[in-house]
Scaffold this active site. Sequence first.
Site, PDB file in Angstrom:
ATOM      1  N   ARG A   1     -10.794  -5.869 -15.984  1.00 10.73           N
ATOM      2  CA  ARG A   1      -9.492  -6.553 -16.072  1.00 10.73           C
ATOM      3  C   ARG A   1      -9.106  -7.047 -14.689  1.00 10.73           C
ATOM      4  O   ARG A   1      -9.697  -6.651 -13.683  1.00 10.73           O
ATOM      5  CB  ARG A   1      -8.428  -5.622 -16.662  1.00 10.73           C
ATOM      6  CG  ARG A   1      -8.276  -4.325 -15.952  1.00 10.73           C
ATOM      7  CD  ARG A   1      -7.152  -3.457 -16.514  1.00 10.73           C
ATOM      8  NE  ARG A   1      -7.197  -2.161 -15.856  1.00 10.73           N
ATOM      9  CZ  ARG A   1      -7.857  -1.103 -16.307  1.00 10.73           C
ATOM     10  NH1 ARG A   1      -8.493  -1.159 -17.460  1.00 10.73           N
ATOM     11  NH2 ARG A   1      -7.890   0.029 -15.623  1.00 10.73           N
ATOM     12  N   LEU A   2      -8.074  -7.897 -14.671  1.00 11.62           N
ATOM     13  CA  LEU A   2      -7.689  -8.530 -13.406  1.00 11.62           C
ATOM     14  C   LEU A   2      -6.603  -7.760 -12.649  1.00 11.62           C
ATOM     15  O   LEU A   2      -6.460  -7.911 -11.441  1.00 11.62           O
ATOM     16  CB  LEU A   2      -7.207  -9.957 -13.653  1.00 11.62           C
ATOM     17  CG  LEU A   2      -8.299 -10.962 -14.026  1.00 11.62           C
ATOM     18  CD1 LEU A   2      -7.688 -12.313 -14.360  1.00 11.62           C
ATOM     19  CD2 LEU A   2      -9.280 -11.129 -12.863  1.00 11.62           C
ATOM     20  N   SER A   3      -5.829  -6.962 -13.373  1.00 10.24           N
ATOM     21  CA  SER A   3      -4.792  -6.150 -12.724  1.00 10.24           C
ATOM     22  C   SER A   3      -3.908  -6.936 -11.759  1.00 10.24           C
ATOM     23  O   SER A   3      -3.644  -6.500 -10.629  1.00 10.24           O
ATOM     24  CB  SER A   3      -5.435  -4.958 -11.992  1.00 10.24           C
ATOM     25  OG  SER A   3      -6.190  -4.185 -12.868  1.00 10.24           O
TER      26      SER A   3
ATOM     27  N   ARG B   1     -15.431  -6.700  -9.468  1.00 15.16           N
ATOM     28  CA  ARG B   1     -14.639  -5.483  -9.659  1.00 15.16           C
ATOM     29  C   ARG B   1     -15.596  -4.321  -9.861  1.00 15.16           C
ATOM     30  O   ARG B   1     -16.493  -4.397 -10.709  1.00 15.16           O
ATOM     31  CB  ARG B   1     -13.697  -5.599 -10.868  1.00 15.16           C
ATOM     32  CG  ARG B   1     -12.857  -4.333 -11.027  1.00 15.16           C
ATOM     33  CD  ARG B   1     -11.720  -4.458 -12.021  1.00 15.16           C
ATOM     34  NE  ARG B   1     -10.884  -3.264 -11.962  1.00 15.16           N
ATOM     35  CZ  ARG B   1      -9.592  -3.230 -12.213  1.00 15.16           C
ATOM     36  NH1 ARG B   1      -8.960  -4.322 -12.557  1.00 15.16           N
ATOM     37  NH2 ARG B   1      -8.909  -2.106 -12.127  1.00 15.16           N
TER      38      ARG B   1
ATOM     39  N   SER C   1      -1.601  -2.782  -4.514  1.00 12.15           N
ATOM     40  CA  SER C   1      -0.906  -3.726  -5.386  1.00 12.15           C
ATOM     41  C   SER C   1       0.589  -3.420  -5.419  1.00 12.15           C
ATOM     42  O   SER C   1       1.022  -2.332  -5.011  1.00 12.15           O
ATOM     43  CB  SER C   1      -1.473  -3.649  -6.808  1.00 12.15           C
ATOM     44  OG  SER C   1      -0.988  -2.493  -7.449  1.00 12.15           O
ATOM     45  N   THR C   2       1.360  -4.374  -5.947  1.00 13.07           N
ATOM     46  CA  THR C   2       2.807  -4.155  -6.068  1.00 13.07           C
ATOM     47  C   THR C   2       3.084  -2.988  -7.030  1.00 13.07           C
ATOM     48  O   THR C   2       4.167  -2.419  -7.013  1.00 13.07           O
ATOM     49  CB  THR C   2       3.514  -5.429  -6.588  1.00 13.07           C
ATOM     50  OG1 THR C   2       2.754  -5.973  -7.679  1.00 13.07           O
ATOM     51  CG2 THR C   2       3.644  -6.491  -5.516  1.00 13.07           C
TER      52      THR C   2
ATOM     53  N   ASN D   1     -12.152   4.613  -6.283  1.00 13.99           N
ATOM     54  CA  ASN D   1     -12.159   5.589  -5.176  1.00 13.99           C
ATOM     55  C   ASN D   1     -11.800   6.991  -5.670  1.00 13.99           C
ATOM     56  O   ASN D   1     -12.417   7.974  -5.274  1.00 13.99           O
ATOM     57  CB  ASN D   1     -11.134   5.195  -4.101  1.00 13.99           C
ATOM     58  CG  ASN D   1     -11.475   3.886  -3.418  1.00 13.99           C
ATOM     59  OD1 ASN D   1     -12.595   3.412  -3.527  1.00 13.99           O
ATOM     60  ND2 ASN D   1     -10.506   3.319  -2.717  1.00 13.99           N
TER      61      ASN D   1
ATOM     62  N   HIS E   1     -10.571   7.259  -0.846  1.00 17.50           N
ATOM     63  CA  HIS E   1     -10.024   6.079  -0.162  1.00 17.50           C
ATOM     64  C   HIS E   1     -10.657   5.914   1.235  1.00 17.50           C
ATOM     65  O   HIS E   1     -10.950   4.794   1.649  1.00 17.50           O
ATOM     66  CB  HIS E   1      -8.499   6.176  -0.051  1.00 17.50           C
ATOM     67  CG  HIS E   1      -7.809   6.145  -1.389  1.00 17.50           C
ATOM     68  ND1 HIS E   1      -8.132   5.224  -2.364  1.00 17.50           N
ATOM     69  CD2 HIS E   1      -6.826   6.922  -1.923  1.00 17.50           C
ATOM     70  CE1 HIS E   1      -7.373   5.434  -3.432  1.00 17.50           C
ATOM     71  NE2 HIS E   1      -6.578   6.452  -3.188  1.00 17.50           N
TER      72      HIS E   1
ATOM     73  N   ASP F   1     -12.275  -0.820  -6.955  1.00 15.44           N
ATOM     74  CA  ASP F   1     -11.783   0.219  -7.867  1.00 15.44           C
ATOM     75  C   ASP F   1     -12.708   1.435  -7.866  1.00 15.44           C
ATOM     76  O   ASP F   1     -13.904   1.312  -7.631  1.00 15.44           O
ATOM     77  CB  ASP F   1     -11.687  -0.388  -9.276  1.00 15.44           C
ATOM     78  CG  ASP F   1     -10.799   0.439 -10.185  1.00 15.44           C
ATOM     79  OD1 ASP F   1     -10.116   1.361  -9.687  1.00 15.44           O
ATOM     80  OD2 ASP F   1     -10.784   0.171 -11.398  1.00 15.44           O
TER      81      ASP F   1
ATOM     82  N   ASN G   1       1.090  -0.215  -7.098  1.00 14.82           N
ATOM     83  CA  ASN G   1       0.562   1.039  -6.542  1.00 14.82           C
ATOM     84  C   ASN G   1       1.638   1.967  -5.964  1.00 14.82           C
ATOM     85  O   ASN G   1       1.381   3.143  -5.691  1.00 14.82           O
ATOM     86  CB  ASN G   1      -0.504   0.765  -5.467  1.00 14.82           C
ATOM     87  CG  ASN G   1      -1.846   0.354  -6.041  1.00 14.82           C
ATOM     88  OD1 ASN G   1      -2.621  -0.346  -5.387  1.00 14.82           O
ATOM     89  ND2 ASN G   1      -2.137   0.770  -7.272  1.00 14.82           N
TER      90      ASN G   1
END
Length: 246
Positions: A200-202, A194, A71-72, A28, A43, A26, A74
Site C-alpha cells: 500500500r502507499l500509506s 516498499r 509520516s503525519t 523495522n 530503527h 517498512d 506516525n
Amino acid sequence: MFFWKKRKDSGIDMNNLPRHIGVIMDGNGRWAKKRGLPRSAGHSAGAESLKKIVTEANNLGIGYITVYAFSTENWKRPKAEVDFLMNLLLDYLRDAERSLAGENVRIRAIGSRNELSEEIREQIAKTEAMTKDRTGIVMNIALNYGSREELVNAAKKLCEKAVAGEVVPDDLTEQDIENELYTAGQPEVDLLIRTSGEQRLSNFMLWQVSYAEMVFVEKAWPDFKPKDLHECIRIFQHRGRRFGGV
Ligand code: FPP
C-alpha cells in the site's frame, strides 16, 4: 574501473535508470521483534541500511531519492518511539554533513515543519544549507510528511494566489499544482519500493507516483541491501511503461 565492472556485473542498464526513486522503509519493528530486540534497534538498523542505499543509488547515478522517514500519522506511536525516531533523524542530519559529504549527497526535508521541534527545524535548515551546492543525488527525507497534507497545502497556496489575482482558477494546470508540492522542480517518481511485504502507499507521494512502477519486497528494511536495490532497478527496467498509451 572497479565501479564499471560492478555496474556491468549488476546487469543494470545504465541508460535506463529511474530518475527518481521513492522508498517506503517498512518493517523495522518486525525486524527487531524477530530478533528479540526493542523496536528502536530496528530503527537504528534501518538508518544504517539507509546510508548504504543512498550511497549506492548515488554511485549508480540516480538523480533523486525520497525516503519515508516519518509520516503525519506516525505521531500516534508511543512517545518513547517518536522521541527515538526524532533523535535518530537529528543524528542522521548532523552526520550527513560529514559522512555523506564524500558521497556528494544533497539533503532536503519534505513535509510540514511546524509540528517539529525547534532543534530539528534548525538542524534541517543547517543540513540543507550545507549540502545545497553538492552535485550528487538529491535525497528528500520525508519527515512529518503526508501526501494529503501536501495536496491541501498546495490547494491553499493556489487559493491565496487566486484571491490575489495571480492565477485564474479556470486556467489552472497540472504544472501549477506541481509547482506547489514539496518536490517542485523534481522529476516524478519512476520507481517506488516498499519493503516488508505490505502493498500500500500509506499516504506517500500520491501525486508523484502516478506512473511509478511499484516493487514490493518481502525483506524488512534493515535487511535491504545494495544488491536488493539493483534487483528492484532491474525489475523496473523490465517493465513495459506505457503512461496510458499503447
Ligand atoms: C517503518 O517501520 C519505519 C518507520 C516508521 C521509520 C523509518 C525510519 C528509518 C528507516 C530510520 C530512520 C530514518 C532516518 C532518515 C534517520 P515500522 O516501525 O512501521 O515497522 P513494523 O511495520 O515492522 O512495525
